[in-house]
Design a protein around this motif. Sequence first.
Motif, PDB file in Angstrom:
ATOM      1  N   ARG A 139      42.572  27.682  42.591  1.00 13.66           N
ATOM      2  CA  ARG A 139      42.201  27.920  41.450  1.00 13.66           C
ATOM      3  C   ARG A 139      43.261  28.415  40.859  1.00 13.66           C
ATOM      4  O   ARG A 139      43.462  28.414  39.523  1.00 13.66           O
ATOM      5  N   VAL A 140      44.727  29.023  41.232  1.00 11.77           N
ATOM      6  CA  VAL A 140      46.107  28.679  40.975  1.00 11.77           C
ATOM      7  C   VAL A 140      45.685  27.579  39.994  1.00 11.77           C
ATOM      8  O   VAL A 140      46.566  27.391  38.870  1.00 11.77           O
ATOM      9  N   GLN A 141      46.147  26.716  40.699  1.00  9.23           N
ATOM     10  CA  GLN A 141      47.061  25.276  39.884  1.00  9.23           C
ATOM     11  C   GLN A 141      45.318  25.252  39.100  1.00  9.23           C
ATOM     12  O   GLN A 141      45.646  24.395  37.895  1.00  9.23           O
ATOM     13  N   ASN A 142      44.027  25.435  39.473  1.00  9.85           N
ATOM     14  CA  ASN A 142      43.314  25.290  38.292  1.00  9.85           C
ATOM     15  C   ASN A 142      44.035  25.407  36.501  1.00  9.85           C
ATOM     16  O   ASN A 142      43.874  25.416  35.970  1.00  9.85           O
ATOM     17  N   ARG A 143      43.939  26.809  37.188  1.00  9.66           N
ATOM     18  CA  ARG A 143      44.073  28.420  36.219  1.00  9.66           C
ATOM     19  C   ARG A 143      45.886  28.244  35.683  1.00  9.66           C
ATOM     20  O   ARG A 143      45.764  27.822  34.376  1.00  9.66           O
ATOM     21  N   THR A 144      46.881  27.494  36.261  1.00 10.60           N
ATOM     22  CA  THR A 144      47.699  27.215  35.599  1.00 10.60           C
ATOM     23  C   THR A 144      47.473  25.903  35.095  1.00 10.60           C
ATOM     24  O   THR A 144      48.016  25.919  33.997  1.00 10.60           O
TER      25      THR A 144
END
Length: 433
Positions: A139-144
């Motif tokens: 989720r962090v990677q996608n949001r980033t």
Amino acid sequence: MIAVSVSKPIHILLVDDNPNNLKVLSEAIQGCGWKALMATDGESAIEQTEYARPDLILLDVMMAGIDGFETCRRLKTNPITQNIPVIFMTALADSTDKVTGLEIGAVDYITKPFQQEEVIARLKLHLKISHLTRTLEERVQNRTAELTQSLEQLQQTQLQMIQSEKMSTLGQMVAGIGHEINNPVGFIGGNISYIEEYVNNLLRLVSLQQQKLAQLDPEIQELVEEIDLEYLAEDLPKLLSSMRQGITRLKDISLSLRTFTRTDISSQVEFQIHQGIDSTLMLLKHRLKGNGDRPKIQVVTQYGELPAISCYPGQLNQVFMNIIANAIDAFDELDQNHSNQEITAYPNTITITTSVDSQQQTVTICIQDNGPGMLAEVQARIFEQSFTTKAVGKGTGLGLAISHQIIVEKHNGKVNCLSIPGEGTKFIITLPI
């Protein structure tokens, strides 16, 4: 079963040199619906982990060959296996050994002799933690990635707004200047031919009177000498010729301004690139001249036979202006650090070359200078928004970023920069016809 949604069976690697331990643990794991993988030493455990990628590893500390601590240490230094949770199994009761294991990357300890219920409970807990961790990282990677894309889009939009505002402001200014210039230029240009005719007639009359009157009145003779009539009759036509040249120059400047901006064009039109380059050089002529700090910058144009291309003329001219103006700035800075003798030996030169590739249906514009050049780390960032090497107040870092956007996004072209420190810089622009 563990309350974790997975798309594939959970695999747990059991590493122990005791077959009985492997048998008991394997049965307990399979009873939970998980897949058991087994290894009896550290080396085979590392090898199996690399290709099988288990979800969790139960690792015995005391084994023949490399022990559990060294096995864990190698797993955690390998990018392929470093994120797989490791739980140690040990009969050691010394807290120092437990701390050592946790420091090298283990997530937990199970003490022998172990209870199956405890083992299963700990496995469920750490599988859940691992799953939640991976989910959070994804989720962090996608949001980033989303934020990075949004930031890039925002920067592109800002550049477009800045470019549009600059061109709009420049267009309004040029329109005003052109209007102010055209009126008096038109008036003077329309009347100078009459002035030349009147002056020539007056000079003929004076010459004829001097021929017909053998003896001039003393007062007239005195005035003739005072105004130096002979010199006046010779110089006045030259002054009128200079005025005509000045009017022609003003007309050229006005035309260059209109050619440079072309802000009234909202869609692509057929345009001759050489007109844009020439108009840009005309507007930069005052900067190309020598000043107290440096000599004149020589401009060499090597034009090929280019067809008219479909483009936004005002925007392309802005690109030419940014690149050539940057070259002039570089010469200004360079010559401050060199003697007049060095500058004279290697004159400042900007070379502009154009060519056409009939097969690729493209035109190429090469703008090259023999200035100071750029370091590789600077060259890699020159098209970044707000990046500049100029002093505060002398550069915004937007010129080349806007130029890149105009060439790549607005015209589906390419712009590359090649630079060698101490030898110069070359910009190569490729545009589809």
